[in-house]
Design an enzyme around this catalytic site. Structure first.
Site, PDB file in Angstrom:
ATOM      1  N   ASP A  69     -30.638  15.221 -21.927  1.00 55.12           N
ATOM      2  CA  ASP A  69     -31.756  14.601 -22.640  1.00 55.12           C
ATOM      3  C   ASP A  69     -31.687  14.633 -24.161  1.00 55.12           C
ATOM      4  O   ASP A  69     -31.880  13.624 -24.815  1.00 55.12           O
ATOM      5  CB  ASP A  69     -33.068  15.289 -22.231  1.00 55.12           C
ATOM      6  CG  ASP A  69     -33.378  15.170 -20.744  1.00 55.12           C
ATOM      7  OD1 ASP A  69     -32.558  14.625 -19.986  1.00 55.12           O
ATOM      8  OD2 ASP A  69     -34.461  15.628 -20.336  1.00 55.12           O
TER       9      ASP A  69
ATOM     10  N   GLU B   9     -32.194  27.609 -15.621  1.00 61.53           N
ATOM     11  CA  GLU B   9     -31.873  26.189 -15.806  1.00 61.53           C
ATOM     12  C   GLU B   9     -30.566  26.047 -16.595  1.00 61.53           C
ATOM     13  O   GLU B   9     -29.699  25.250 -16.246  1.00 61.53           O
ATOM     14  CB  GLU B   9     -33.042  25.534 -16.572  1.00 61.53           C
ATOM     15  CG  GLU B   9     -32.873  24.055 -16.826  1.00 61.53           C
ATOM     16  CD  GLU B   9     -34.119  23.450 -17.493  1.00 61.53           C
ATOM     17  OE1 GLU B   9     -35.017  24.202 -17.909  1.00 61.53           O
ATOM     18  OE2 GLU B   9     -34.179  22.213 -17.592  1.00 61.53           O
TER      19      GLU B   9
END
Ligand code: DGY
Length: 427
Positions: free
Chosen positions: A169, A399
């Protein structure tokens, strides 16, 4: 004296399986509770590899539930909003794609065909496997969507129309293109991500405004993928998705040949040859790596990211190019405590804790390691695998991870990290 048996400490395998079970919402898995409460496209693909280690049916189901939300034009969306959850922005009402179930209007890295091939081969590669055959058809349709809407240069590379499509992202690769996005009409909105995790590990507000502005362009077009491809404000050839689609086309070709779908096999061979030749457009001789490049300005990002090394996974690059990539890997291996950072240290806006500007993401590491092993670099593949295992042993199933300290960043109890432990680095 009687001795009472102490319950055995759960192993990392137990913990990883437990994360997948807890993140299972009934036929699909959320990446992690809270931060990402819906089904994400490429997350599910990697999660299927984790389930495959202990529940074969559930592995197939993970991909089937995602593909059930495929659009009529072939796009497999990046998020499927199976059930309501107010804790995420931008939710289905912001995307407003008018689908049932609601979905976002963009896609994500095309790794499904590669995973379907793996699952199928693990079960003996029977050409009549019904679940493989159904998913083969969905993947073929999705790959055709990429070729129809996302190959503006006709060279087999993948254009993205939103940075969220890349999965990486906030990679610095997108900064210059994002600088040009007009945010004057964005309006006010409430971010939810920074309520779940430390804002220092997330994209900045300035970046988020741009992400929302690009989304709003798609929505104002009625999610017309032709209009978005021709006129969208953000149009970049992503090195990661280009490499992953080339690899996925090779894997899909293996399925087409097994099934005996000769027409599709011919088509896929052509696409593969085109992408193999086209990849040179991304090569940046100055930095010695394949880099993402802006379709509108032609500018190369000039950045070495973890996606650059997917060249091995895609099976591209001349011997000289591959050597330059190995040199870059060597450099990164010297400056980081753990491989493989998402951005080379010292690059502009490198930050070892901030999302895709430095932290390690095990799914990309996995694909890079696979590619390196396949291309004769077993030593590098093993270094990346062992470092990945060390990160989980040190910090748990985060993550992402700092390449400098090994600390976890972003969400915890993360599905794809647990899956990578089970299917790869914990083995
Ligand atoms: C998010 O919300 O940060 C996701 O990565 C978008 O896909």
């Amino acid at each position: 004296m009687t001795l009472t048996a102490q319950p055995a400490e759960p192993t990392l395998d137990d913990l990883a399986r437990d994360i997948l079970r807890r993140n299972d919402r009934g036929g699909y898995t959320v990446p992690t509770g809270g931060l990402y409460p819906f089904q994400w496209n490429w997350d599910s693909a990697f999660v299927a590899l984790g389930f495959a280690e202990f529940d074969r049916n559930r592995a197939w189901q993970e991909i089937e539930s995602l593909v059930s939300a495929q659009w009529a034009d072939g796009m497999i969306p990046h998020i499927v909003f199976h059930q309501h959850d107010a804790g995420y922005f931008p939710g289905p009402e912001v995307w407003n794609t008018g689908r049932t179930p609601p979905t976002s209007g963009i896609t994500q890295p095309p790794v499904l065909a590669s995973v379907v091939r793996q699952l199928w081969e693990q079960e003996g590669a029977d050409p009549s496997h019904p679940r493989m055959r159904a998913l083969y058809a969905a993947c073929l349709k999705s790959h055709r969507w990429f070729h129809t809407y996302r190959d503006p240069l006709g060279n087999g590379l993948v254009m993205v129309t939103h940075n969220w499509e890349t999965g990486r992202d906030n990679s610095s690769e997108w900064d210059h293109a994002l600088d040009r996005i007009d945010t004057s009409a964005v309006g006010s909105y409430q971010r939810r991500d920074t309520g779940h995790v430390d804002a220092a590990m997330r994209p900045t507000q300035r970046e988020y405004d741009r992400y929302v502005a690009i989304l709003q362009f798609g929505r104002s077009s009625g999610w017309d993928h032709r209009v978005i491809a021709d006129q969208g404000p953000f149009r970049m050839i992503d090195v990661g998705m280009s490499m992953m689609l080339l690899r996925a086309n090779r894997d899909l070709l293996a399925l087409a040949e097994a099934i005996g779908d000769e027409a599709a096999a011919v088509e896929l061979r052509d696409r593969i040859a085109l992408s193999e030749q086209g990849m040179d457009w991304l090569w940046n001789e100055e930095v010695g790596a394949f880099c993402s490049r802006d379709v509108i300005t032609g500018e190369s990002s000039g950045l070495v990211t973890n996606a650059s090394f997917l060249a091995f996974y895609a099976g591209v690059g001349t011997p000289a190019q591959r050597q330059r990539l190995l040199d870059a890997l060597e450099r990164m291996g010297r400056s980081a405590q753990y491989l493989l950072p998402s951005l080379e240290a010292g690059s502009r806006d490198y930050d070892h804790r901030r999302y895709w500007r430095g932290p390690i993401w095990l799914v990309v590491s996995y694909m890079v390691a696979r590619g390196l092993a396949e291309q004769g670099h077993a030593d590098w593949a093993e270094r990346i695998r062992a470092d990945s295992a060390r990160l989980i042993i040190r910090s748990g199933f985060y993550e992402s991870f700092s390449p400098e300290t090994g600390e976890g960043s972003g969400g915890g109890d993360f599905s794809w990290t647990a899956a990578m432990w089970l299917a790869w680095c914990g083995q």
